[in-house]
Design an enzyme around this catalytic site. Structure first.
Site, PDB file in Angstrom:
ATOM      1  N   GLY A   8      13.973  51.110   8.785  1.00  0.00           N
ATOM      2  CA  GLY A   8      15.047  50.146   8.604  1.00  0.00           C
ATOM      3  C   GLY A   8      15.179  49.775   7.141  1.00  0.00           C
ATOM      4  O   GLY A   8      15.484  48.626   6.798  1.00  0.00           O
ATOM      5  N   GLY A  43      19.680  54.959  -4.382  1.00  0.00           N
ATOM      6  CA  GLY A  43      20.060  55.182  -5.759  1.00  0.00           C
ATOM      7  C   GLY A  43      19.105  56.105  -6.486  1.00  0.00           C
ATOM      8  O   GLY A  43      18.946  56.031  -7.704  1.00  0.00           O
ATOM      9  N   ASN A  75       9.875  48.103  10.167  1.00  0.00           N
ATOM     10  CA  ASN A  75      10.891  47.065  10.097  1.00  0.00           C
ATOM     11  C   ASN A  75      12.109  47.345  10.971  1.00  0.00           C
ATOM     12  O   ASN A  75      12.914  46.453  11.214  1.00  0.00           O
ATOM     13  CB  ASN A  75      11.330  46.905   8.633  1.00  0.00           C
ATOM     14  CG  ASN A  75      12.514  45.988   8.479  1.00  0.00           C
ATOM     15  OD1 ASN A  75      12.404  44.775   8.644  1.00  0.00           O
ATOM     16  ND2 ASN A  75      13.662  46.565   8.164  1.00  0.00           N
ATOM     17  N   SER A 128       9.023  38.272  14.761  1.00  0.00           N
ATOM     18  CA  SER A 128      10.085  37.297  14.538  1.00  0.00           C
ATOM     19  C   SER A 128       9.619  35.931  15.015  1.00  0.00           C
ATOM     20  O   SER A 128       8.765  35.816  15.905  1.00  0.00           O
ATOM     21  CB  SER A 128      11.346  37.698  15.315  1.00  0.00           C
ATOM     22  OG  SER A 128      12.297  36.655  15.318  1.00  0.00           O
ATOM     23  N   TYR A 138      15.217  39.517  23.306  1.00  0.00           N
ATOM     24  CA  TYR A 138      14.835  39.807  21.921  1.00  0.00           C
ATOM     25  C   TYR A 138      13.484  39.183  21.596  1.00  0.00           C
ATOM     26  O   TYR A 138      12.597  39.833  21.034  1.00  0.00           O
ATOM     27  CB  TYR A 138      15.905  39.286  20.952  1.00  0.00           C
ATOM     28  CG  TYR A 138      15.533  39.467  19.505  1.00  0.00           C
ATOM     29  CD1 TYR A 138      15.594  40.722  18.905  1.00  0.00           C
ATOM     30  CD2 TYR A 138      15.115  38.382  18.733  1.00  0.00           C
ATOM     31  CE1 TYR A 138      15.241  40.891  17.569  1.00  0.00           C
ATOM     32  CE2 TYR A 138      14.769  38.544  17.404  1.00  0.00           C
ATOM     33  CZ  TYR A 138      14.825  39.804  16.828  1.00  0.00           C
ATOM     34  OH  TYR A 138      14.470  39.975  15.509  1.00  0.00           O
ATOM     35  N   ALA A 141      10.748  41.110  23.302  1.00  0.00           N
ATOM     36  CA  ALA A 141      10.468  42.382  22.641  1.00  0.00           C
ATOM     37  C   ALA A 141       9.628  42.171  21.389  1.00  0.00           C
ATOM     38  O   ALA A 141       8.676  42.917  21.125  1.00  0.00           O
ATOM     39  CB  ALA A 141      11.778  43.092  22.297  1.00  0.00           C
ATOM     40  N   LYS A 142       9.955  41.163  20.600  1.00  0.00           N
ATOM     41  CA  LYS A 142       9.181  40.888  19.393  1.00  0.00           C
ATOM     42  C   LYS A 142       7.781  40.386  19.736  1.00  0.00           C
ATOM     43  O   LYS A 142       6.813  40.678  19.017  1.00  0.00           O
ATOM     44  CB  LYS A 142       9.914  39.874  18.517  1.00  0.00           C
ATOM     45  CG  LYS A 142      11.149  40.442  17.841  1.00  0.00           C
ATOM     46  CD  LYS A 142      10.813  41.629  16.941  1.00  0.00           C
ATOM     47  CE  LYS A 142      11.978  42.057  16.074  1.00  0.00           C
ATOM     48  NZ  LYS A 142      11.641  43.228  15.228  1.00  0.00           N
TER      49      LYS A 142
END
Length: 235
Positions: A8, A43, A75, A128, A138, A141-142
């Site tokens: 991520g 970059g 991440n 999280s 959510y 899951a975390k």
């Protein structure tokens, strides 16, 4: 020079982590699903690898390309959208959140563990604040990510590999909040933060930098909360 892999890594917290590790002299590979986003973020500073970390075949192909890894920052993640009010909709959302957050963490880590540096390997997963206070599929899951961290840390500690997690709170400058921020939402989030302000991606990256550093060899199996005091510790 260490080889660090950040999943991520094209936006938000992942990109901030990649930049922070690069500033420390690490060679950094960023991983994601969108090549254009990764290359735009890089970059030329980072190696870019494209893979959907929910898919075992893509994970294995990625691992075969990566070689030896010293630092792994897991991440990749996200939040699922419920499309149906019925029980089928609930099942789909819970499965999607599990795949987005748990599989993207566990599959790559399990596949890379045999190639991690021993001793000295560092793994940091992204949990999280939602895992600490509950927030539906959510948060669950975390919380599963945090539980995986503790079990894996115990299993590899003898090899000199540390496994930890960082649990960020409200950090609005990420894709997680894209299209969802309103004045009312921001005010509600800030009301629950004793520090009185949102966090930044750089502050989260600094926590990751500590846990991945050579000096953090005696810190393992921990979840480091970076959320302005949203959930206060109890001894």
């Amino acid at each position: 020079m260490r080889h660090a892999v950040v999943t991520g890594g094209g936006t938000g917290i992942g990109l901030a982590v990649a930049r922070r590790l690069r500033a420390d002299g690490d060679e950094v590979t960023i991983v994601g699903r969108r090549r254009d986003v990764l290359e735009g973020a890089s970059g030329g500073a980072f190696r870019v690898e494209v893979a959907d970390l929910r898919e075992p075949d893509e994970v294995q192909a990625l691992v075969d390309r990566l070689g030896v890894v010293d630092v792994l920052v897991l991440n990749a993640g996200g939040t699922a959208t419920r499309h149906d009010d019925g029980i089928a909709g609930a099942a789909a959302m819970w499965l999607d959140d599990f795949r987005l957050n748990v599989l993207t963490t566990v599959l790559l880590a399990e596949a890379l563990l045999p190639r991690m540096s021993r001793p000295g390997g560092r793994i940091v997963a992204m949990s999280s604040v939602a895992a600490l206070r509950g927030a539906g599929s959510y948060g669950a899951a975390k919380a599963a990510v945090s539980a995986w961290v503790t079990g894996t840390a115990a299993a590899v500690a003898k090899d000199g590999i540390t496994v930890n997690a960082v649990a960020p709170g409200f950090v609005p400058e990420t894709e997680f909040w894209a299209g969802r921020l309103t004045d009312e939402l921001v005010a509600g989030r800030l009301a629950g933060i004793p520090a009185g302000r949102p966090g930044t991606v750089e502050e989260v990256a600094e926590a990751v930098a500590y846990l991945t550093s050579p000096r953090a060899g005696w810190t393992t199996g921990q979840v480091l909360a970076v959320h302005g005091g949203s959930v206060l510790a109890r001894l």
